[in-house]
Design a protein around this motif. Structure first.
Motif, mmCIF file in Angstrom:
data_model
loop_
_atom_site.group_PDB
_atom_site.id
_atom_site.type_symbol
_atom_site.label_atom_id
_atom_site.label_comp_id
_atom_site.label_asym_id
_atom_site.label_seq_id
_atom_site.Cartn_x
_atom_site.Cartn_y
_atom_site.Cartn_z
ATOM 1 N N GLU A 113 0.735 -1.035 -0.165
ATOM 2 C CA GLU A 113 -0.075 0.135 -0.040
ATOM 3 C C GLU A 113 0.746 1.183 -0.135
ATOM 4 N N LEU A 114 1.897 1.279 0.854
ATOM 5 C CA LEU A 114 2.793 2.369 0.865
ATOM 6 C C LEU A 114 3.466 2.638 -0.496
ATOM 7 N N LEU A 124 0.941 4.207 -2.947
ATOM 8 C CA LEU A 124 0.305 5.551 -2.417
ATOM 9 C C LEU A 124 1.558 6.513 -2.719
ATOM 10 N N LYS A 125 2.831 6.215 -2.558
ATOM 11 C CA LYS A 125 4.052 6.905 -2.961
ATOM 12 C C LYS A 125 4.128 7.082 -4.362
ATOM 13 N N LYS A 138 -0.351 6.650 -6.732
ATOM 14 C CA LYS A 138 -1.528 7.568 -6.432
ATOM 15 C C LYS A 138 -0.875 9.056 -6.204
ATOM 16 N N ARG A 139 0.512 9.299 -5.647
ATOM 17 C CA ARG A 139 1.004 10.707 -5.879
ATOM 18 C C ARG A 139 0.898 11.143 -7.095
ATOM 19 N N GLU A 195 -7.428 15.697 -1.343
ATOM 20 C CA GLU A 195 -7.211 14.377 -1.444
ATOM 21 C C GLU A 195 -5.668 14.213 -1.449
ATOM 22 N N GLN A 196 -4.776 15.218 -1.614
ATOM 23 C CA GLN A 196 -3.350 15.071 -1.499
ATOM 24 C C GLN A 196 -3.250 14.928 -0.230
ATOM 25 N N LEU A 202 -4.127 11.723 1.286
ATOM 26 C CA LEU A 202 -2.978 10.708 1.108
ATOM 27 C C LEU A 202 -1.680 10.937 1.953
ATOM 28 N N GLU A 203 -1.154 11.964 2.118
ATOM 29 C CA GLU A 203 0.090 12.096 2.717
ATOM 30 C C GLU A 203 -0.351 11.877 4.156
ATOM 31 N N ARG A 252 -2.038 9.558 5.248
ATOM 32 C CA ARG A 252 -2.081 7.942 5.348
ATOM 33 C C ARG A 252 -0.739 7.489 5.160
ATOM 34 N N ILE A 253 0.240 8.062 4.258
ATOM 35 C CA ILE A 253 1.401 7.909 4.273
ATOM 36 C C ILE A 253 2.301 7.957 5.525
#
Length: 157
Positions: free
Chosen positions: A18-19, A22-23, A26-27, A55-56, A59-60, A62-63
């Motif tokens: 997932e990480l 996302l990095k 998704k980024r 959304e950004q 996302l950040e 969650r990271i």
């Protein structure tokens, strides 16, 4: 000092995947949304831009959460777990005496819990109540829905 986070090998792998997603993907996707929204002009009244920035931020956050979890992760050595007693990582088959049916759970750390998948947290009333018990034990557990009685039928990895 942060609290250790108990993870199975599967849970660790899922978080790492997932990480990476996302990095990476998704980024890039969100950066493209921001770029497109900026092209619409005035940012003060641009809802697409606001949505993309929100959304950004999610996302950040969650990271950061995943990175903190991984930093404090303690991998459960499933090979070292005995089937004599219930531990984090154990798979248990139980008879719910109260409801008259069999259930099966895997006891996992709180980050991996997913009751729909039969994964219950070692911090939940049932998970906590089962820890340390053996096959044949009848365990009375106080849950938010009332007391239930569970008989341990089998413990495996």
């Amino acid at each position: 000092m942060a609290k250790p986070v108990m993870l199975t090998a599967d849970g660790l792998k899922q978080l790492e995947e997932e990480l990476d997603f996302l990095k990476g993907e998704k980024r890039k996707e969100i950066a493209e949304k921001i770029k497109i929204a900026r092209s619409y002009g005035d940012l003060s009244e641009n809802s697409e831009y606001d949505d993309a920035k929100n959304e950004q931020a999610i996302l950040e956050a969650r990271i950061v959460t995943i990175e903190a979890t991984l930093k404090n992760a303690v991998l459960i050595d499933e090979e070292a777990i005995s089937n004599e007693h219930i531990h984090v990582g154990s798979k248990v088959r139980l008879e719910n005496i109260t409801m008259g049916k069999e259930v099966e759970y895997r006891i996992v750390g709180s980050n991996e819990s997913s009751p729909r998948e039969g994964k219950i947290s070692d911090e939940s009333p049932i998970g906590l109540g089962l820890l340390g018990h053996s096959v044949g034990d009848i365990v009375a557990i106080e849950t938010p829905g009332g007391e239930i009685n569970l008989k341990v039928l089998d413990i495996s990895k």
